[in-house]
Design an enzyme around this catalytic site. Structure first.
Site, PDB file in Angstrom:
ATOM      1  N   GLY A  85      10.605 -11.408  15.508  1.00 23.88           N
ATOM      2  CA  GLY A  85      11.567 -10.502  14.875  1.00 23.88           C
ATOM      3  C   GLY A  85      11.133  -9.967  13.521  1.00 23.88           C
ATOM      4  CG  LEU A 102      14.230   3.156   6.934  1.00 26.47           C
ATOM      5  CD1 LEU A 102      14.882   4.504   7.157  1.00 26.47           C
ATOM      6  CD2 LEU A 102      15.171   2.221   6.181  1.00 26.47           C
ATOM      7  CG  HIS A 126      44.738  11.890  13.510  1.00 31.09           C
ATOM      8  ND1 HIS A 126      44.328  12.044  12.203  1.00 31.09           N
ATOM      9  CD2 HIS A 126      46.048  11.498  13.470  1.00 31.09           C
ATOM     10  CE1 HIS A 126      45.338  11.775  11.386  1.00 31.09           C
ATOM     11  NE2 HIS A 126      46.394  11.432  12.131  1.00 31.09           N
TER      12      HIS A 126
HETATM   13  P1  FAD Z   1       7.858  -6.438  10.099  1.00 29.42           P
HETATM   14  O1  FAD Z   1       9.284  -6.538  10.465  1.00 29.42           O
HETATM   15  O2  FAD Z   1       7.479  -6.724   8.695  1.00 29.42           O
HETATM   16  O3  FAD Z   1       7.083  -7.422  11.075  1.00 29.42           O
HETATM   17  C1  FAD Z   1       5.726  -7.667  10.971  1.00 29.42           C
HETATM   18  C2  FAD Z   1       5.413  -9.008  11.617  1.00 29.42           C
HETATM   19  O4  FAD Z   1       4.003  -9.135  11.747  1.00 29.42           O
HETATM   20  C3  FAD Z   1       5.878 -10.218  10.797  1.00 29.42           C
HETATM   21  O5  FAD Z   1       6.648 -11.062  11.600  1.00 29.42           O
HETATM   22  C4  FAD Z   1       4.573 -10.896  10.376  1.00 29.42           C
HETATM   23  O6  FAD Z   1       4.682 -12.307  10.329  1.00 29.42           O
HETATM   24  C5  FAD Z   1       3.642 -10.474  11.495  1.00 29.42           C
HETATM   25  N1  FAD Z   1       2.229 -10.486  11.140  1.00 29.42           N
HETATM   26  C6  FAD Z   1       1.637  -9.924  10.050  1.00 29.42           C
HETATM   27  N2  FAD Z   1       0.295 -10.072  10.097  1.00 29.42           N
HETATM   28  C7  FAD Z   1       0.037 -10.753  11.240  1.00 29.42           C
HETATM   29  C8  FAD Z   1      -1.157 -11.191  11.863  1.00 29.42           C
HETATM   30  N3  FAD Z   1      -2.371 -10.937  11.339  1.00 29.42           N
HETATM   31  N4  FAD Z   1      -1.051 -11.865  13.020  1.00 29.42           N
HETATM   32  C9  FAD Z   1       0.150 -12.120  13.575  1.00 29.42           C
HETATM   33  N5  FAD Z   1       1.316 -11.705  13.042  1.00 29.42           N
HETATM   34  C10 FAD Z   1       1.266 -11.023  11.899  1.00 29.42           C
HETATM   35  N6  FAD Z   1      15.527  -1.678   7.513  1.00 29.42           N
HETATM   36  C11 FAD Z   1      16.539  -1.047   8.128  1.00 29.42           C
HETATM   37  O7  FAD Z   1      16.302  -0.111   8.900  1.00 29.42           O
HETATM   38  N7  FAD Z   1      17.846  -1.432   7.943  1.00 29.42           N
HETATM   39  C12 FAD Z   1      18.168  -2.438   7.101  1.00 29.42           C
HETATM   40  O8  FAD Z   1      19.352  -2.762   6.957  1.00 29.42           O
HETATM   41  C13 FAD Z   1      17.122  -3.114   6.417  1.00 29.42           C
HETATM   42  N8  FAD Z   1      17.405  -4.130   5.578  1.00 29.42           N
HETATM   43  C14 FAD Z   1      16.367  -4.782   4.943  1.00 29.42           C
HETATM   44  C15 FAD Z   1      16.690  -5.806   4.061  1.00 29.42           C
HETATM   45  C16 FAD Z   1      15.680  -6.472   3.396  1.00 29.42           C
HETATM   46  C17 FAD Z   1      16.037  -7.592   2.427  1.00 29.42           C
HETATM   47  C18 FAD Z   1      14.317  -6.132   3.644  1.00 29.42           C
HETATM   48  C19 FAD Z   1      13.213  -6.881   2.965  1.00 29.42           C
HETATM   49  C20 FAD Z   1      14.000  -5.112   4.523  1.00 29.42           C
HETATM   50  C21 FAD Z   1      15.023  -4.417   5.175  1.00 29.42           C
HETATM   51  N9  FAD Z   1      14.755  -3.359   6.041  1.00 29.42           N
HETATM   52  C22 FAD Z   1      15.784  -2.703   6.662  1.00 29.42           C
HETATM   53  C23 FAD Z   1      13.370  -2.923   6.325  1.00 29.42           C
HETATM   54  C24 FAD Z   1      12.901  -3.493   7.676  1.00 29.42           C
HETATM   55  O9  FAD Z   1      13.020  -4.909   7.651  1.00 29.42           O
HETATM   56  C25 FAD Z   1      11.457  -3.094   7.938  1.00 29.42           C
HETATM   57  O10 FAD Z   1      11.338  -1.687   7.846  1.00 29.42           O
HETATM   58  C26 FAD Z   1      11.028  -3.525   9.336  1.00 29.42           C
HETATM   59  O11 FAD Z   1      11.144  -4.921   9.491  1.00 29.42           O
HETATM   60  C27 FAD Z   1       9.582  -3.092   9.617  1.00 29.42           C
HETATM   61  O12 FAD Z   1       9.242  -3.502  10.894  1.00 29.42           O
HETATM   62  P2  FAD Z   1       7.728  -3.768  11.310  1.00 29.42           P
HETATM   63  O13 FAD Z   1       7.771  -4.148  12.755  1.00 29.42           O
HETATM   64  O14 FAD Z   1       6.878  -2.645  10.902  1.00 29.42           O
HETATM   65  O15 FAD Z   1       7.242  -5.012  10.421  1.00 29.42           O
HETATM   66  P1  NAD Z   2      13.151   1.035  -2.910  1.00 26.16           P
HETATM   67  O1  NAD Z   2      11.987   1.928  -2.882  1.00 26.16           O
HETATM   68  O2  NAD Z   2      14.354   1.365  -2.110  1.00 26.16           O
HETATM   69  O3  NAD Z   2      13.687   0.869  -4.411  1.00 26.16           O
HETATM   70  C1  NAD Z   2      12.866   0.463  -5.451  1.00 26.16           C
HETATM   71  C2  NAD Z   2      13.480   0.957  -6.732  1.00 26.16           C
HETATM   72  O4  NAD Z   2      12.796   0.365  -7.805  1.00 26.16           O
HETATM   73  C3  NAD Z   2      13.373   2.473  -6.902  1.00 26.16           C
HETATM   74  O5  NAD Z   2      14.628   2.995  -7.219  1.00 26.16           O
HETATM   75  C4  NAD Z   2      12.365   2.628  -8.020  1.00 26.16           C
HETATM   76  O6  NAD Z   2      12.597   3.769  -8.804  1.00 26.16           O
HETATM   77  C5  NAD Z   2      12.602   1.336  -8.800  1.00 26.16           C
HETATM   78  N1  NAD Z   2      11.473   0.924  -9.614  1.00 26.16           N
HETATM   79  C6  NAD Z   2      10.154   0.971  -9.312  1.00 26.16           C
HETATM   80  N2  NAD Z   2       9.417   0.488 -10.330  1.00 26.16           N
HETATM   81  C7  NAD Z   2      10.297   0.106 -11.304  1.00 26.16           C
HETATM   82  C8  NAD Z   2      10.166  -0.466 -12.593  1.00 26.16           C
HETATM   83  N3  NAD Z   2       8.975  -0.737 -13.096  1.00 26.16           N
HETATM   84  N4  NAD Z   2      11.283  -0.722 -13.302  1.00 26.16           N
HETATM   85  C9  NAD Z   2      12.512  -0.435 -12.799  1.00 26.16           C
HETATM   86  N5  NAD Z   2      12.685   0.115 -11.580  1.00 26.16           N
HETATM   87  C10 NAD Z   2      11.605   0.372 -10.842  1.00 26.16           C
HETATM   88  O7  NAD Z   2      12.572  -0.419  -2.549  1.00 26.16           O
HETATM   89  P2  NAD Z   2      13.323  -1.772  -2.242  1.00 26.16           P
HETATM   90  O8  NAD Z   2      14.750  -1.699  -2.641  1.00 26.16           O
HETATM   91  O9  NAD Z   2      12.456  -2.848  -2.785  1.00 26.16           O
HETATM   92  O10 NAD Z   2      13.248  -1.811  -0.666  1.00 26.16           O
HETATM   93  C11 NAD Z   2      11.971  -1.831   0.005  1.00 26.16           C
HETATM   94  C12 NAD Z   2      12.052  -1.172   1.338  1.00 26.16           C
HETATM   95  O11 NAD Z   2      12.871  -1.911   2.221  1.00 26.16           O
HETATM   96  C13 NAD Z   2      12.612   0.208   1.227  1.00 26.16           C
HETATM   97  O12 NAD Z   2      11.595   1.123   1.547  1.00 26.16           O
HETATM   98  C14 NAD Z   2      13.708   0.291   2.218  1.00 26.16           C
HETATM   99  O13 NAD Z   2      13.499   1.352   3.098  1.00 26.16           O
HETATM  100  C15 NAD Z   2      13.655  -1.024   2.969  1.00 26.16           C
HETATM  101  N6  NAD Z   2      15.042  -1.533   3.045  1.00 26.16           N
HETATM  102  C16 NAD Z   2      15.949  -0.822   3.765  1.00 26.16           C
HETATM  103  C17 NAD Z   2      17.260  -1.224   3.803  1.00 26.16           C
HETATM  104  C18 NAD Z   2      18.241  -0.424   4.583  1.00 26.16           C
HETATM  105  O14 NAD Z   2      17.815   0.396   5.386  1.00 26.16           O
HETATM  106  N7  NAD Z   2      19.533  -0.615   4.403  1.00 26.16           N
HETATM  107  C19 NAD Z   2      17.659  -2.348   3.105  1.00 26.16           C
HETATM  108  C20 NAD Z   2      16.725  -3.039   2.365  1.00 26.16           C
HETATM  109  C21 NAD Z   2      15.407  -2.618   2.354  1.00 26.16           C
END
Ligand code: FAD
Ligand code: NAD
Length: 467
Positions: free
Chosen positions: A38, A320, A445
């Site tokens: 995941g 995302l 609605h």
């Molecule tokens: P990842 O989900 O990062 O998965 C990569 C996987 O590859 C990992 O499990 C890792 O262990 C594995 N891996 C890496 N290298 C190797 C290797 N060499 N061999 C084997 N396995 C390996 N996005 C949204 O759209 N909605 C949200 O609400 C949202 N909320 C978020 C909240 C947080 C706190 C964070 C940190 C991110 C959030 N995101 C959200 C962003 C979202 O999690 C990522 O965009 C998404 O997980 C990317 O998917 P991916 O498959 O590219 O990589």
């Molecule tokens: P982000 O790019 O959303 O926000 C980072 C923020 O930090 C920006 O507003 C930037 O201007 C600010 N920043 C950068 N350097 C700084 C500095 N030196 N001092 C103060 N502010 C600074 O990144 P994030 O919040 O770390 O999230 C990472 C990624 O995870 C995002 O690309 C997002 O798409 C993904 N994510 C998505 C969701 C969701 O879809 N709901 C939730 C969590 C994370």
């Protein structure tokens, strides 16, 4: 073992690619270095953060809005241990769901770090150090991303933390200092603010969620300030240090004034960088881009090495989960000989604060920069019967439509259930609907979605009915 497709990484990009490839009859393997499937999304991202957002929202409502509904509660308190336990169970249900789907689709899964030996051979190194080789005609890199930091800040994972640690705190911070007013900062800041922490946001740009339409950041800031969150916009962080249980963050104001904040936790949320460590890209002649460490791909998401593809956070574009999923599907179908397509302009972005923020298409700033002539229609939730009934009066829907053709070019929502509402706008725009098309479509609605219809009515000649 010989496969048609080997997927490295089991996040939303990797697991969807594996399932779609298997559905298409391709013999498929997925390698994951962690003990559960995941990726970031299910383990330390989307799912646990939403579980905590839901729990903290219940507490906030119980302590702030229940009274107005005629519900009185005494001695309300937060059991953070139970809240975290529930979150862990939610994660467990989701990750074991992927195990089930892999079995159902006859996908072979391997636990260990996957590394290229050559473009068709992957060496899997298990936790105990033993190795195994598998070969594949096609390989999909889906290794995701990890939190980035600032060069002058040392993340100790105890007091100066990333999102991963913020999802497993054992106490409610007294004062949480956020570096970065982006998606992670505002979502996790909301969790702890609702539970009673003082939350301060230091953001480098002059607005929060700066990549979204400016009107959204402005409104969200107003609402979060009402919830008690304080903001330092246009401020530049210069350092963060830990002494015992105290964190001191130093920063400069836009006029160069030196400031500092003291708290018990500092969450660094300044973006994420692509993750390719240990992947052995050099063995197949692939280099990562200097900025963001991303893997370069063409329009079919194939790297410069034939048969090696990359998807999700490890390549260009929004980080995302749904974007990664769509790319997983695209690559699997491309390998199977189909001709899929992704409309990158129509990938919605959502921030799960309350009110939620959701958007698709062009922002007003982008349209201005591009010199596109557009018209605007807005509708505030305070004029929606459904919102008045639920008490969610903050926010609005803003529709941007082409001045000449009336085609919807962008939809920007801040309000109750905006995350779900945006799907209608995405679908409308996928079919190139005009604002008039939506304005003439029946909406049940009372629902929040009526606000989208009203904004479309407003965009087509100021015809909104309820304002
Ligand atoms: P990842 O989900 O990062 O998965 C990569 C996987 O590859 C990992 O499990 C890792 O262990 C594995 N891996 C890496 N290298 C190797 C290797 N060499 N061999 C084997 N396995 C390996 N996005 C949204 O759209 N909605 C949200 O609400 C949202 N909320 C978020 C909240 C947080 C706190 C964070 C940190 C991110 C959030 N995101 C959200 C962003 C979202 O999690 C990522 O965009 C998404 O997980 C990317 O998917 P991916 O498959 O590219 O990589
Ligand atoms: P982000 O790019 O959303 O926000 C980072 C923020 O930090 C920006 O507003 C930037 O201007 C600010 N920043 C950068 N350097 C700084 C500095 N030196 N001092 C103060 N502010 C600074 O990144 P994030 O919040 O770390 O999230 C990472 C990624 O995870 C995002 O690309 C997002 O798409 C993904 N994510 C998505 C969701 C969701 O879809 N709901 C939730 C969590 C994370």
């Amino acid at each position: 073992m010989q496969y048609d497709v080997i997927v490295i990484g089991s996040g939303p990009g990797g697991y969807v690619a594996a399932i779609r490839a298997a559905q298409l009859g391709l013999k498929t393997a997925c390698i994951e270095k962690y003990s559960t499937f995941g990726g970031t999304c299910l383990n330390v991202g989307c799912i646990p953060s939403k579980a905590l957002l839901d729990s903290s929202e219940h507490y906030y409502n119980a302590s702030h809005t229940f009274k107005t509904h005629g519900i009185n509660l005494d001695n309300l308190s937060v059991d953070i241990t139970q809240m975290m336990k529930r979150k862990t169970e939610v994660v467990g249900k989701n990750t074991s769901g992927i195990t089930f789907l892999f079995k159902k689709n006859k996908i072979d899964s391997y636990q260990g770090v996957g590394s290229f030996k050559d473009k068709n051979t992957i060496v899997i190194t298990k936790a105990d150090g033993t190795t195994q080789e598998i070969t594949g005609t096609n390989v999909i890199i889906a290794t995701g991303s990890k939190p980035s930091s600032l060069p002058f800040i040392k993340i100790d994972k105890k007091r100066i933390i990333t999102s991963t640690e913020a999802l497993t705190l054992t106490e409610i911070p007294k004062h949480l200092i956020l570096i970065g007013g982006g998606v992670i900062g505002l979502e996790l800041g909301s969790v702890y603010a609702r539970l009673g922490a003082k939350v301060s946001v230091i953001e480098f740009m002059d607005s929060i969620i700066p990549t979204m339409d400016k009107s959204l950041g402005k409104e969200l800031q107003k609402v979060m300030q009402k919830q008690g969150v304080e903001f330092y916009l246009g401020h530049k962080v210069t350092g963060a240090t830990v002494k015992g249980k105290e964190v001191t963050v130093t920063f400069d104001s836009p006029t160069g004034e030196k400031k500092e904040l003291k708290g018990d936790y500092c969450l660094v949320a300044v973006g994420r960088i692509a993750y390719t460590d240990g992947l052995g890209l050099d063995k197949i002649g692939l280099a990562v881009e200097e900025r963001g460490r991303k893997v370069t791909v063409n329009d079919h998401l194939e790297t410069s090495v034939k048969g090696v593809y990359a998807i999700g956070d490890v390549i260009r574009g929004a980080m995302l989960a749904h974007k990664a999923e769509d790319e997983g599907t695209l690559v699997a179908e491309t390998i199977a000989g189909q001709k899929p397509h992704i409309n990158y302009n129509l990938i919605p972005g959502v921030v799960y604060t309350w009110p939620e923020v959701a958007a698709v298409g062009q922002t007003e700033e982008q349209l201005k920069d591009a010199g596109v002539k557009y018209k605007t229609g807005s509708f505030p939730f305070r004029a929606s019967g459904r919102a008045v009934a639920s008490g969610d009066l903050d926010g609005f829907v803003k529709v941007l439509a082409d001045e000449a053709t009336d085609e919807i070019l962008g939809v920007h929502i801040i309000g109750p259930r905006a995350a779900d509402m945006i799907a209608e706008a995405v679908l409308a725009m996928e079919f190139r609907a005009s604002a008039e098309d939506v304005a003439r479509t029946s909406h049940a609605h009372p629902t929040y979605t009526e606000a989208f219809r009203e904004a479309c009515l407003a965009a087509t000649g100021n015809r909104a009915i309820h304002i």
